[in-house]
Design a protein around this motif. Structure first.
Motif, PDB file in Angstrom:
ATOM      1  N   VAL A 385       0.836  -1.202   0.000  1.00  0.00           N
ATOM      2  CA  VAL A 385       0.000   0.000   0.000  1.00  0.00           C
ATOM      3  C   VAL A 385       0.875   1.259   0.000  1.00  0.00           C
ATOM      4  CG1 VAL A 385      -1.720   1.313   1.298  1.00  0.00           C
ATOM      5  CG2 VAL A 385      -1.862  -1.180   1.193  1.00  0.00           C
ATOM      6  N   VAL A 386       0.474   2.255  -0.805  1.00  0.00           N
ATOM      7  CA  VAL A 386       1.133   3.562  -0.767  1.00  0.00           C
ATOM      8  C   VAL A 386       0.095   4.608  -0.367  1.00  0.00           C
ATOM      9  CG1 VAL A 386       2.856   2.946  -2.492  1.00  0.00           C
ATOM     10  CG2 VAL A 386       0.719   3.994  -3.231  1.00  0.00           C
ATOM     11  N   ILE A 387       0.558   5.741   0.139  1.00  0.00           N
ATOM     12  CA  ILE A 387      -0.333   6.800   0.601  1.00  0.00           C
ATOM     13  C   ILE A 387      -0.239   7.994  -0.353  1.00  0.00           C
ATOM     14  CG2 ILE A 387      -0.963   8.326   2.511  1.00  0.00           C
ATOM     15  CD1 ILE A 387      -1.290   5.342   3.105  1.00  0.00           C
ATOM     16  N   ALA A 388      -1.393   8.475  -0.817  1.00  0.00           N
ATOM     17  CA  ALA A 388      -1.411   9.663  -1.668  1.00  0.00           C
ATOM     18  C   ALA A 388      -0.918  10.860  -0.860  1.00  0.00           C
ATOM     19  CB  ALA A 388      -2.830   9.915  -2.190  1.00  0.00           C
ATOM     20  N   ASP A 389      -0.009  11.666  -1.453  1.00  0.00           N
ATOM     21  CA  ASP A 389       0.568  12.779  -0.712  1.00  0.00           C
ATOM     22  C   ASP A 389      -0.418  13.933  -0.562  1.00  0.00           C
ATOM     23  OD1 ASP A 389       0.545  14.285  -3.090  1.00  0.00           O
ATOM     24  OD2 ASP A 389       2.679  13.933  -3.506  1.00  0.00           O
ATOM     25  N   GLY A 390       0.061  15.044  -0.005  1.00  0.00           N
ATOM     26  CA  GLY A 390      -0.825  16.179   0.262  1.00  0.00           C
ATOM     27  C   GLY A 390      -1.483  16.748  -0.970  1.00  0.00           C
ATOM     28  N   ASN A 391      -0.892  16.492  -2.144  1.00  0.00           N
ATOM     29  CA  ASN A 391      -1.500  16.938  -3.402  1.00  0.00           C
ATOM     30  C   ASN A 391      -2.282  15.828  -4.084  1.00  0.00           C
ATOM     31  OD1 ASN A 391      -0.373  19.594  -3.270  1.00  0.00           O
ATOM     32  ND2 ASN A 391       1.602  18.741  -3.932  1.00  0.00           N
ATOM     33  N   GLY A 392      -2.364  14.671  -3.425  1.00  0.00           N
ATOM     34  CA  GLY A 392      -3.115  13.553  -3.983  1.00  0.00           C
ATOM     35  C   GLY A 392      -2.301  12.680  -4.920  1.00  0.00           C
ATOM     36  N   ASN A 393      -1.000  12.954  -5.090  1.00  0.00           N
ATOM     37  CA  ASN A 393      -0.181  12.167  -6.011  1.00  0.00           C
ATOM     38  C   ASN A 393       0.291  10.876  -5.349  1.00  0.00           C
ATOM     39  OD1 ASN A 393      -0.177  14.203  -8.109  1.00  0.00           O
ATOM     40  ND2 ASN A 393       1.199  15.369  -6.776  1.00  0.00           N
ATOM     41  N   TRP A 394       0.372   9.800  -6.125  1.00  0.00           N
ATOM     42  CA  TRP A 394       0.865   8.527  -5.623  1.00  0.00           C
ATOM     43  C   TRP A 394       1.664   7.808  -6.707  1.00  0.00           C
ATOM     44  CZ3 TRP A 394      -0.615   4.553  -8.692  1.00  0.00           C
ATOM     45  CH2 TRP A 394      -1.803   4.694  -9.413  1.00  0.00           C
ATOM     46  N   THR A 395       2.594   6.948  -6.273  1.00  0.00           N
ATOM     47  CA  THR A 395       3.387   6.131  -7.200  1.00  0.00           C
ATOM     48  C   THR A 395       3.628   4.768  -6.570  1.00  0.00           C
ATOM     49  OG1 THR A 395       4.521   8.043  -8.189  1.00  0.00           O
ATOM     50  CG2 THR A 395       5.579   5.891  -8.422  1.00  0.00           C
ATOM     51  N   VAL A 396       3.383   3.712  -7.345  1.00  0.00           N
ATOM     52  CA  VAL A 396       3.706   2.346  -6.920  1.00  0.00           C
ATOM     53  C   VAL A 396       4.900   1.887  -7.746  1.00  0.00           C
ATOM     54  CG1 VAL A 396       2.920  -0.044  -6.796  1.00  0.00           C
ATOM     55  CG2 VAL A 396       1.335   1.827  -6.270  1.00  0.00           C
ATOM     56  N   SER A 397       5.998   1.522  -7.083  1.00  0.00           N
ATOM     57  CA  SER A 397       7.231   1.126  -7.768  1.00  0.00           C
ATOM     58  C   SER A 397       7.484  -0.365  -7.608  1.00  0.00           C
ATOM     59  CB  SER A 397       8.412   1.924  -7.208  1.00  0.00           C
ATOM     60  OG  SER A 397       8.181   3.318  -7.327  1.00  0.00           O
ATOM     61  N   GLY A 398       8.595  -0.815  -8.187  1.00  0.00           N
ATOM     62  CA  GLY A 398       8.996  -2.209  -8.061  1.00  0.00           C
ATOM     63  C   GLY A 398       8.206  -3.156  -8.933  1.00  0.00           C
ATOM     64  N   LEU A 399       7.618  -2.646 -10.036  1.00  0.00           N
ATOM     65  CA  LEU A 399       6.798  -3.466 -10.927  1.00  0.00           C
ATOM     66  C   LEU A 399       7.611  -3.959 -12.120  1.00  0.00           C
ATOM     67  CD1 LEU A 399       3.671  -1.108 -11.044  1.00  0.00           C
ATOM     68  CD2 LEU A 399       4.019  -3.080  -9.539  1.00  0.00           C
ATOM     69  N   THR A 400       7.135  -5.009 -12.747  1.00  0.00           N
ATOM     70  CA  THR A 400       7.661  -5.481 -14.031  1.00  0.00           C
ATOM     71  C   THR A 400       6.453  -5.704 -14.924  1.00  0.00           C
ATOM     72  OG1 THR A 400       9.524  -6.587 -12.934  1.00  0.00           O
ATOM     73  CG2 THR A 400       9.050  -7.209 -15.209  1.00  0.00           C
ATOM     74  N   LEU A 401       6.197  -4.759 -15.812  1.00  0.00           N
ATOM     75  CA  LEU A 401       4.960  -4.769 -16.597  1.00  0.00           C
ATOM     76  C   LEU A 401       5.201  -5.302 -18.008  1.00  0.00           C
ATOM     77  CD1 LEU A 401       3.521  -1.308 -15.501  1.00  0.00           C
ATOM     78  CD2 LEU A 401       3.057  -3.575 -14.548  1.00  0.00           C
ATOM     79  N   ALA A 402       4.249  -6.112 -18.481  1.00  0.00           N
ATOM     80  CA  ALA A 402       4.334  -6.689 -19.817  1.00  0.00           C
ATOM     81  C   ALA A 402       3.086  -6.328 -20.606  1.00  0.00           C
ATOM     82  CB  ALA A 402       4.477  -8.210 -19.736  1.00  0.00           C
ATOM     83  N   THR A 403       3.225  -6.296 -21.926  1.00  0.00           N
ATOM     84  CA  THR A 403       2.094  -5.962 -22.802  1.00  0.00           C
ATOM     85  C   THR A 403       0.902  -6.865 -22.497  1.00  0.00           C
ATOM     86  OG1 THR A 403       3.615  -5.304 -24.553  1.00  0.00           O
ATOM     87  CG2 THR A 403       1.346  -5.757 -25.195  1.00  0.00           C
ATOM     88  N   GLY A 404      -0.268  -6.256 -22.332  1.00  0.00           N
ATOM     89  CA  GLY A 404      -1.489  -7.007 -22.068  1.00  0.00           C
ATOM     90  C   GLY A 404      -1.822  -7.158 -20.601  1.00  0.00           C
TER      91      GLY A 404
END
Length: 536
Positions: A385-404
């Motif tokens: 889980v990540v927390i949206a910052d004071g401006n509402g922005n969030w980022t989830v890292s550590g992914l390995t994404l593939a087409t589809g």
């Protein structure tokens, strides 16, 4: 972990009495890597983490046992009316409070080290893992020294009380043991963890095996068993002088097992609820825990896959976790929900920034400021889980994404229910074009149960009603491009939105339509006065 001890003051016959509330002992890695596919590849790292944590775990258990004994001895001394001994003991306890609080702070530091080590192991950050292990080792050594100082103070308190008690002090229940991984048919041994020195009894289909003792690190192994698919394994633990633990159970999977499908939780549990329901594979064993504590009694999903766990007392912010397991298969991924307040509202749907592409290692977006954001890939195990910052922005890292790949993101503000899911499909990294906008056939009318249209042949078509949860994806016909989404219940004024995405291209613009009232003969103007239309 230990936090500050809560002390309840009262006056009995002129003597101040402090009832010591001992928080539950932290896991601190005891269940590290409990068997999901993402963690099975890190077994060496998990084993090393357990070895590093073992001295702190042992010292913590000893301190926890001492505090429980203090409570038992005080209770017995008060029953006997030995107030002077109690007063002496409590003075010594008060003198040890600083050391006990320091122990809690040291354990919090160790727990934070372990969480970072786990995160870096899962992301494959080898350099960071080496630094994490060095830091963890140093903080464990510090914690052990601080905890042992606190334990010495409590031993003094117990000595003050021993002469004032009659009979045996109240016993405590031994902590529930764990079973490592999912036992497989053909295995001849089963391993796990428990309280150091506890006597472990394992049963296969109700037949107990010879007891074994958990070693100095809490590890145990029962050998000489012959396991078959569908066997039920039950394990209990007992420390001398305490009562037997709750039972840990596991079902033996076949050698060619598959993972049980992830169960679902129906709706958003709210504070004050006494039960939680959902769906799972028909006949699956469903296990629910609250805040990672002792599992509730296992329930079985009925022939329609429905299940309910009762006897709960839920509070705002509680975290509910549910897994399912079909006989012969491995345990499912975990589904979680946060208990909302009784006067909750639904958190606004988060947004995903841009179109994620193959090879990306992170996904960003916006949500309500301070909301907890949960991202899953292909419906699998949720990312941390990540927390949206004071401006509402969030980022989830550590992914390995593939087409589809399909990304799903939800958010939840404390006290409110979870949002609808925002979704996106991963596209190829380069040379992409936007999929042509689909078309909706005709004008949907109230009472319709399906909507049809056309799109690029073979495209994935997603339909939503009033911006809510997307309907199951359908595929446009490979030749004609015709698609149909069924299972709807449409009402006048509903807004339908449809997007399409061809493999390797970005998602299309949305086609929209508003559901109109079903036309009847009494509502059609044919000239003259019409009561329903109020016109000439």
């Amino acid at each position: 972990m230990y936090g500050k001890r809560q002390l309840t003051a009262a006056v009995l016959s002129g003597v101040m009495v402090l009832a010591i509330a001992s928080p539950a002992l932290a896991d601190n890695g005891q269940n590290y890597g409990r068997g999901d596919s993402a963690e099975q590849g890190n077994m060496n790292g998990q084993s090393n983490a357990r070895q590093l944590l073992a001295p702190e775990k042992k010292a913590s258990e000893e301190l926890n046992n001492l505090e429980q004994k203090v409570n038992s001895y005080i209770s017995r001394a008060l029953q006997d009316g030995n107030y002077s001994q109690v007063k002496t003991a409590l003075n010594d306890y008060i003198a040890s409070i600083d050391e006990i609080e320091s122990a809690g702070e040291a354990e919090q530091t160790v727990n934070g080290d372990w969480q970072k080590l786990r995160s870096d192991q899962e992301s494959g950050n080898t350099a960071a893992v080496q630094t994490d292990e060095t830091t963890l080792q140093a903080d464990v050594n510090t914690a052990v020294a601080v905890i042992q100082t606190a334990s010495t103070g409590l031993e003094t308190v117990i000595e003050d009380l021993k002469g004032s008690t009659t009979g045996n002090p109240v016993t405590n229940q031994t902590a529930t043991p764990t079973i490592t991984g999912t036992p497989i048919a053909g295995n001849t041994s089963v391993s796990g963890t428990a309280v150091v020195g506890a006597s472990i009894v394992l049963s296969v289909n109700g037949t107990a095996q010879p007891a074994v003792i958990a070693d100095g690190n809490g590890n145990w192994t029962v050998a000489g068993v012959t396991l078959a698919s569908g066997n039920t394994i039950s394990v209990t633990a007992q420390v001398a002088g305490d009562t037997v633990s709750n039972t840990a159970t596991a079902i033996v999977a076949s050698t060619a097992s598959v993972q049980t499908a992830t169960p679902t939780i129906t709706g958003t549990p709210t504070a004050g609820n006494t039960s939680v329901s959902g769906t799972a594979v028909a006949g699956a064993s469903v296990v629910l825990t609250v805040n990672g504590g002792t599992a509730q009694p296992v329930v079985i999903a009925d022939g329609n896959g429905n299940w309910t766990v009762g006897g709960l007392t839920l509070s705002t912010g509680n975290i509910i976790s549910v897994t399912a397991q079909v006989t012969g298969d491995t345990v499912s991924n975990e589904v979680t929900a946060i208990v909302a307040s009784t006067a909750s509202v639904q958190t606004a749907t988060p947004a995903i920034t841009g179109t994620p592409t193959a090879g990306n290692t992170s996904v960003s977006g916006t949500a309500v400021a301070g909301a907890s954001v949960v991202l899953t890939v292909n419906g699998g195990t949720a990312q941390p889980v990540v927390i949206a910052d004071g401006n509402g922005n969030w980022t989830v890292s550590g992914l390995t994404l593939a087409t589809g790949n399909t990304i799903s993101v939800t958010s939840q503000v404390a006290g409110d229910t979870v949002s609808n899911a925002a979704t996106a499909t991963i596209v190829a990294a380069s040379g992409t074009t936007q999929t042509a906008t689909p078309a909706i056939t005709g004008t949907p009318t109230a009472g319709n149960t399906s909507v049809s249209g056309t799109a690029v042949a073979g495209a994935s078509v997603v339909l939503t009603v009033n911006g809510g949860t997307a309907q199951p994806v359908v595929t446009a016909d490979a030749t004609t491009g015709i698609w149909t989404v069924s299972g709807l219940t449409l009402a006048t004024g509903n807004t339908i939105s449809v997007t399409a995405q061809a493999s390797g291209d970005t998602v299309s613009n949305a086609a929209t339509a508003t559901v109109v009232q079903t036309l009847t003969s009494s509502s059609v103007y044919t000239g003259g006065w019409s009561r329903s239309r109020r016109m000439w």
